[in-house]
Write an enzyme that holds these catalytic residues in place. Structure first.
Site, PDB file in Angstrom:
ATOM      1  N   GLU A 133       0.858  -1.199   0.000  1.00  0.00           N
ATOM      2  CA  GLU A 133       0.000   0.000   0.000  1.00  0.00           C
ATOM      3  C   GLU A 133       0.890   1.245   0.000  1.00  0.00           C
ATOM      4  OE1 GLU A 133      -2.535   1.661  -0.527  1.00  0.00           O
ATOM      5  OE2 GLU A 133      -4.010   1.469   1.072  1.00  0.00           O
ATOM      6  N   ILE A 135       0.003   4.460   1.445  1.00  0.00           N
ATOM      7  CA  ILE A 135      -0.045   5.268   2.665  1.00  0.00           C
ATOM      8  C   ILE A 135      -1.175   4.812   3.583  1.00  0.00           C
ATOM      9  CG2 ILE A 135      -1.413   7.069   1.484  1.00  0.00           C
ATOM     10  CD1 ILE A 135       0.096   9.131   3.247  1.00  0.00           C
ATOM     11  N   THR A 138      -5.914   7.122   8.345  1.00  0.00           N
ATOM     12  CA  THR A 138      -6.689   6.721   9.529  1.00  0.00           C
ATOM     13  C   THR A 138      -6.522   5.221   9.816  1.00  0.00           C
ATOM     14  OG1 THR A 138      -8.630   6.161   8.224  1.00  0.00           O
ATOM     15  CG2 THR A 138      -8.455   8.442   9.004  1.00  0.00           C
ATOM     16  N   GLY A 139      -6.189   4.444   8.799  1.00  0.00           N
ATOM     17  CA  GLY A 139      -6.082   2.988   8.936  1.00  0.00           C
ATOM     18  C   GLY A 139      -7.375   2.279   8.527  1.00  0.00           C
ATOM     19  N   THR A 141      -9.010   2.116   5.627  1.00  0.00           N
ATOM     20  CA  THR A 141      -8.942   1.386   4.352  1.00  0.00           C
ATOM     21  C   THR A 141      -8.282   0.022   4.553  1.00  0.00           C
ATOM     22  OG1 THR A 141      -8.693   3.495   3.216  1.00  0.00           O
ATOM     23  CG2 THR A 141      -8.115   1.526   1.969  1.00  0.00           C
ATOM     24  N   LYS A 185       0.172  15.802   6.910  1.00  0.00           N
ATOM     25  CA  LYS A 185       0.038  16.713   5.768  1.00  0.00           C
ATOM     26  C   LYS A 185      -0.378  15.893   4.554  1.00  0.00           C
ATOM     27  CE  LYS A 185       3.428  20.003   7.331  1.00  0.00           C
ATOM     28  NZ  LYS A 185       4.718  20.631   7.134  1.00  0.00           N
ATOM     29  N   PHE A 186      -1.035  16.536   3.587  1.00  0.00           N
ATOM     30  CA  PHE A 186      -1.451  15.797   2.397  1.00  0.00           C
ATOM     31  C   PHE A 186      -0.294  15.749   1.405  1.00  0.00           C
ATOM     32  CE2 PHE A 186      -3.731  14.563  -1.381  1.00  0.00           C
ATOM     33  CZ  PHE A 186      -4.602  13.615  -0.870  1.00  0.00           C
ATOM     34  N   VAL A 187       0.178  14.540   1.113  1.00  0.00           N
ATOM     35  CA  VAL A 187       1.344  14.391   0.234  1.00  0.00           C
ATOM     36  C   VAL A 187       0.945  13.815  -1.120  1.00  0.00           C
ATOM     37  CG1 VAL A 187       3.101  14.237   2.044  1.00  0.00           C
ATOM     38  CG2 VAL A 187       1.906  12.163   1.328  1.00  0.00           C
ATOM     39  N   ASP A 193      -1.789  10.463  -5.485  1.00  0.00           N
ATOM     40  CA  ASP A 193      -2.469  11.468  -6.303  1.00  0.00           C
ATOM     41  C   ASP A 193      -3.284  12.452  -5.477  1.00  0.00           C
ATOM     42  OD1 ASP A 193      -4.564   9.617  -5.532  1.00  0.00           O
ATOM     43  OD2 ASP A 193      -5.801  10.557  -7.073  1.00  0.00           O
TER      44      ASP A 193
HETATM   45  P1  5GP Z   1      -7.036   5.695   5.374  1.00  0.00           P
HETATM   46  O1  5GP Z   1      -8.192   4.759   5.175  1.00  0.00           O
HETATM   47  O2  5GP Z   1      -5.869   5.035   6.073  1.00  0.00           O
HETATM   48  O3  5GP Z   1      -7.482   6.944   6.084  1.00  0.00           O
HETATM   49  O4  5GP Z   1      -6.587   6.214   3.972  1.00  0.00           O
HETATM   50  C1  5GP Z   1      -5.869   5.445   3.117  1.00  0.00           C
HETATM   51  C2  5GP Z   1      -5.950   5.964   1.699  1.00  0.00           C
HETATM   52  O5  5GP Z   1      -6.235   7.365   1.655  1.00  0.00           O
HETATM   53  C3  5GP Z   1      -4.644   5.786   0.990  1.00  0.00           C
HETATM   54  O6  5GP Z   1      -4.578   4.544   0.361  1.00  0.00           O
HETATM   55  C4  5GP Z   1      -4.646   6.945   0.018  1.00  0.00           C
HETATM   56  O7  5GP Z   1      -5.321   6.573  -1.152  1.00  0.00           O
HETATM   57  C5  5GP Z   1      -5.447   8.025   0.704  1.00  0.00           C
HETATM   58  N1  5GP Z   1      -4.599   9.017   1.397  1.00  0.00           N
HETATM   59  C6  5GP Z   1      -4.501   9.240   2.728  1.00  0.00           C
HETATM   60  N2  5GP Z   1      -3.638  10.236   3.006  1.00  0.00           N
HETATM   61  C7  5GP Z   1      -3.163  10.650   1.817  1.00  0.00           C
HETATM   62  C8  5GP Z   1      -2.193  11.659   1.433  1.00  0.00           C
HETATM   63  O8  5GP Z   1      -1.582  12.379   2.237  1.00  0.00           O
HETATM   64  N3  5GP Z   1      -1.976  11.786   0.104  1.00  0.00           N
HETATM   65  C9  5GP Z   1      -2.610  11.019  -0.831  1.00  0.00           C
HETATM   66  N4  5GP Z   1      -2.309  11.252  -2.102  1.00  0.00           N
HETATM   67  N5  5GP Z   1      -3.503  10.068  -0.512  1.00  0.00           N
HETATM   68  C10 5GP Z   1      -3.778   9.891   0.799  1.00  0.00           C
END
Ligand code: 5GP
Length: 217
Positions: A133, A135, A138-139, A141, A185-187, A193
């Site tokens: 994966e 990133i 929150t965990g 996904t 931060k949003f990367v 993407d």
């Molecule tokens: P989660 O369910 O852990 O909150 O989010 C996971 C998914 O959110 C990642 O697989 C990714 O697609 C998206 N995501 C979360 N943070 C970022 C970020 O900082 N940048 C980007 N490009 N995608 C993110």
């Protein structure tokens, strides 16, 4: 490997200014800094591959790539594992598979995780899986994906994530292999993407307000 065994980028880290490295002209007004240059990403992946190979005691291993964000990391990780395999006395047989999920619109979680594409996962039964994966934020996904995978009765499931975000919104999930722990931060870049843009940016960068506005849905 202990979960905290990763490179931790502190909250006060400012990153590199854009004129220190090369990046596509079409993005130079859309990111505020380079958080992780591509060379460092590659060096870290080399070590993750070594750790993964060290820990595998039963194969074959199925590398399960989480599309689309994971494709670059997946490709580079698989290349490193292939190189290690070709040069060691002990080798791990590997195959690959792909799954597609979606949880983000703009820079906010839609609160829901959609499986919008997958192969026939029944082939995973009794197999050793390495989920790859880009990133963990929150965990949510990853937990949803792991619950889904368990229904197909794999022998073992481990997760490698290039990035883990340090965020109060975390549900506490930590993967077995982590490249970098990063500030909240949003990367973008290195296949990560923002509404499908920035996948063609080579370094991991912090998006700026201009970029968010320009590429908003
Ligand atoms: P989660 O369910 O852990 O909150 O989010 C996971 C998914 O959110 C990642 O697989 C990714 O697609 C998206 N995501 C979360 N943070 C970022 C970020 O900082 N940048 C980007 N490009 N995608 C993110």
């Amino acid at each position: 490997m202990a979960a905290e065994d990763c490179i931790k980028i502190p909250d006060n880290y400012e990153g590199y200014s854009l004129d220190m490295f090369c990046l596509p002209k079409h993005y130079e007004n859309d990111v505020e800094s380079i958080m992780i240059p591509k060379g460092l990403i590659h060096d870290r992946i080399e070590r993750l591959a070594r750790n993964i190979c060290r820990d595998v005691d039963k194969g074959p291993l199925i590398g399960l790539c989480v599309l689309k964000g994971g494709y670059q990391f997946f490709g580079d990780l698989m290349n490193c594992i292939r190189t290690i395999n070709a040069n060691m006395d002990r080798s791990i047989q590997m195959s690959v598979d792909f799954i597609r999920l979606k949880s983000y619109e703009d820079d906010h979680s839609s609160g829901e995780v959609k499986v919008i594409g997958s192969d026939d996962l029944s082939a995973l039964k009794g197999k050793h899986i390495l989920v790859v994966e880009d990133i963990i934020d929150t965990g949510a996904t990853m937990q949803k994906l792991l619950t889904t995978l368990q229904k197909f009765e794999p022998a073992t499931v481990k997760v490698a994530s290039l990035l883990v975000k340090r965020t109060p919104k975390s549900n506490g999930y930590r993967p077995e292999y982590i490249g970098f722990e990063i500030p909240d931060k949003f990367v973008v870049g290195y296949a990560l993407d923002y509404n499908e843009y920035f996948r063609d940016l080579n370094h991991i960068c912090v998006i700026n307000e201009n970029g968010k506005k320009k590429y908003a849905i």
